[in-house]
Design a protein around this motif. Structure first.
Motif, mmCIF file in Angstrom:
data_model
loop_
_atom_site.group_PDB
_atom_site.id
_atom_site.type_symbol
_atom_site.label_atom_id
_atom_site.label_comp_id
_atom_site.label_asym_id
_atom_site.label_seq_id
_atom_site.Cartn_x
_atom_site.Cartn_y
_atom_site.Cartn_z
ATOM 1 N N ASN A 334 0.807 -1.221 0.000
ATOM 2 C CA ASN A 334 0.000 0.000 0.000
ATOM 3 C C ASN A 334 0.843 1.276 0.000
ATOM 4 O O ASN A 334 0.518 2.267 0.665
ATOM 5 C CB ASN A 334 -0.960 -0.014 1.198
ATOM 6 C CG ASN A 334 -2.012 -1.099 1.064
ATOM 7 O OD1 ASN A 334 -2.739 -1.169 0.074
ATOM 8 N ND2 ASN A 334 -2.083 -1.977 2.058
ATOM 9 N N GLY A 335 1.927 1.213 -0.747
ATOM 10 C CA GLY A 335 2.751 2.399 -0.944
ATOM 11 C C GLY A 335 3.724 2.709 0.170
ATOM 12 O O GLY A 335 4.416 3.732 0.109
ATOM 13 N N ASN A 336 3.848 1.838 1.165
ATOM 14 C CA ASN A 336 4.688 2.134 2.327
ATOM 15 C C ASN A 336 6.123 1.630 2.160
ATOM 16 O O ASN A 336 6.699 1.030 3.069
ATOM 17 C CB ASN A 336 4.065 1.531 3.579
ATOM 18 C CG ASN A 336 2.800 2.244 3.982
ATOM 19 O OD1 ASN A 336 2.826 3.417 4.332
ATOM 20 N ND2 ASN A 336 1.668 1.545 3.893
ATOM 21 N N ALA A 337 6.703 1.853 1.008
ATOM 22 C CA ALA A 337 8.082 1.450 0.733
ATOM 23 C C ALA A 337 8.524 2.130 -0.560
ATOM 24 O O ALA A 337 7.731 2.771 -1.253
ATOM 25 C CB ALA A 337 8.186 -0.071 0.610
ATOM 26 N N THR A 338 9.805 1.955 -0.897
ATOM 27 C CA THR A 338 10.382 2.506 -2.115
ATOM 28 C C THR A 338 11.148 1.401 -2.823
ATOM 29 O O THR A 338 11.893 0.653 -2.178
ATOM 30 C CB THR A 338 11.345 3.667 -1.791
ATOM 31 O OG1 THR A 338 10.637 4.676 -1.060
ATOM 32 C CG2 THR A 338 11.922 4.273 -3.057
#
Length: 546
Positions: A334-338
């Motif tokens: 859910n977008g919580n990393a790169t």
């Protein structure tokens, strides 16, 4: 510090050390609301080993060890180093020798003094192959290390490069220049040990005696580890609570629900089921910012068809290119990393997203198939590639997705291989029982590219002597890291580390997936001090319920 707790379900379940289990609650973990006291209760996994600094390289043990012991230097929440037990660490002209002077008055929690010998004996014990300590390779640059790797040792032999001058002074002779040494000694493996340790190391690990901001109270295995504030601590930390109790969980969703209910105070990960809602959850205090933890998986260098030769490199590159990292991050995390672009992290000095070979970490299904076909032309492979992870953590959604992508994008036979507990998983890795790929990751022990590279991929850290779990060996990589360690400036060192990384980006001893956000939640009981540090860990000493 270790391999740390890999946070797969959404963020870093912090991995120094080897990434510990990202897991929710054990049925025994919750023990009632603690809002009326100033003891901080924190999420944890059961440590792999007894709590001995030099034998701890995963976060289940690393978190309590980090609070029980103080080293020559300490790091603030941004990773800035300051002398702690050390009065001074003075390099000689070429940084091949250091003179270390200690501050007076430091004591262990058993009342005995911390002396120069408390350091030299401890370092030698960890370095000595007879003692089979997991952090042995951290001492490989000290003169005499190779002599302590020979057969027939008793275990009490000392590193010849360490010399005690007096109770508060010792010197360190290195095999070569090492400009990172004054920072490296902040890693817990370099902690001092009291004389009581040598009388019974096993018993000591069950009830450690340290010199840090907290002292040991009790360890109820698979339930909790209780630490209390050390009234005699005289270091850099300003401890704002009365203690930290690490609660052992095997289900991270249960831990999150305990945070909501006020039965647990802090956790450094967010379960997959809550990643979409935790930032707006009024029952918790949410935190999510860019972090320093890298999540990877490792393929053993001894695995047929995946060795460090032309065929193996082609297969590793194909697997990496067949993974759509952006899709994993968007759909699973859910977008919580790169997405990872190299082997350190965006928070690490010298980081670059444009190194030669970085394309091997970019999604390219057609190129992946082309490379796999070239490997098959060398030696046909039609076996099943398994991906192992600990089932008591949050890794399942990631590895389900990775396996599905490899089936769809590369057309190979891939399958997950969940192992029931983190301890069993790490034991299988340590004992070299893995027959396929396995989950890995790294939470830095000190803020330097050296920590991500030398400690994970050098020959010195292979074969059980450190955190090189895949036993990757490349003399050219080793040589560049040694040159970097001897560089006269940080900029020069980082350029050499980047060249070393370009070798890794070709060989891919591990496959970088993503950088975890420093993400977690705290209960509403915590009134102040809640933040995350440079290791993606909560600022335990600063947290208070008052």
């Amino acid at each position: 510090m270790k391999k740390k707790a890999l946070a797969f379900a959404a963020m870093a379940c912090s991995v120094a050390m080897l990434l510990s289990a990202c897991g929710g609650s054990n049925s025994n973990a919750a023990s009632g609301n603690t809002a009326g006291s100033n003891i901080i209760t924190a999420y944890n996994s059961e440590p792999q080993n007894p709590l001995v600094p030099g034998n701890t390289n995963e976060t289940g043990g690393g978190k309590p060890v980090g609070l029980l012991f103080s080293q020559l230097v300490s790091f603030d929440k941004d990773g800035k180093a300051s002398n702690e037990v050390a009065e001074s660490i003075t390099p000689h002209a070429d940084a091949t020798q250091y003179t270390i002077k200690l501050k007076s008055g430091w004591k262990f929690t058993d009342g005995t003094p911390v002396t120069a010998e408390s350091f030299t004996k401890a370092w030698s014990y960890v370095a000595n192959a007879k003692n089979a300590q997991k952090c042995s390779s951290f001492f490989s640059a000290i003169a005499g290390y190779d002599d302590l790797q020979k057969d027939g040792l008793k275990g009490d032999e000392q590193l010849s490069g360490l010399k005690v001058v007096d109770d508060t002074t010792f010197t360190v002779d290195l095999n070569q220049s090492d400009s990172v040494f004054p920072i490296k000694v902040g890693y817990p493996a370099f902690a001092p040990l009291p004389e009581s340790f040598y009388k019974d190391p096993k018993a000591f690990g069950e009830a450690p005696v340290g010199n840090g901001p907290y002292k040991f109270s009790k360890w109820d295995h698979n339930k909790e580890i209780a630490l209390v504030k050390n009234p005699d601590y005289k270091g850099n930390e300003d401890v704002k609570n009365d203690g930290v109790t690490f609660k052992v969980y095997t289900d991270d969703s249960a831990a999150y629900r305990d945070i909501q209910a006020g039965n647990l105070d802090v956790m450094e990960s967010v379960p997959a089921a809550f990643t979409k809602t935790f930032k707006t959850d009024k029952k918790v205090q949410a935190y999510s910012e860019a972090g320093s933890v890298i999540q990877t998986f490792t393929i053993p260098s001894s695995l047929d068809h995946f060795k460090n030769d032309e065929e193996g490199q082609l297969r590793r590159q194909a697997i990496s290119m067949a993974i759509n990292r952006d899709q994993l991050i968007d759909k699973v995390l859910n977008g919580n990393a790169t997405a990872a672009t190299e082997f350190t992290s965006p928070k690490t000095p010298g980081y670059s997203d444009s190194l030669k070979g970085a394309d091997n970490l970019k999604f390219n299904a057609s190129k992946a198939k082309e490379l796999w076909a070239k490997a098959d032309a060398i030696s046909k492979y039609d076996g099943q590639l398994t991906f192992s992870y600990n089932a008591d953590g949050g890794a399942k959604p990631i590895y389900d997705a990775v396996v599905n992508q490899l089936k769809n994008n590369l057309g190979i036979d891939a399958a997950t291989n969940p192992i029931p507990t983190f301890q069993e998983f790490r034991d299988a890795v340590t004992n070299r029982q893995m027959k396929g790929a396995f989950r890995t990751g790294w939470q830095p022990d000190y803020p330097s590219a050296e920590n991500y590279l030398w400690q994970l991929y050098s020959t010195a850290a292979a074969d059980g002597n450190g955190s090189n779990d895949g036993d990757y060996k490349n003399p050219a990589f080793d040589d560049l890291c040694k040159q970097a360690a001897a560089a006269s400036s940080t900029d020069d060192a980082n350029k050499l580390y980047q060249q070393a990384e370009e070798i890794l980006l070709n060989d891919l001893p591990a496959i970088p997936l993503y950088y975890s956000n420093a993400s977690g939640v705290a209960s509403l009981n915590v009134k102040s001090g809640y933040a995350f540090d440079w290791q993606n860990l909560p600022t335990y000493t600063e947290m208070s319920k008052k």
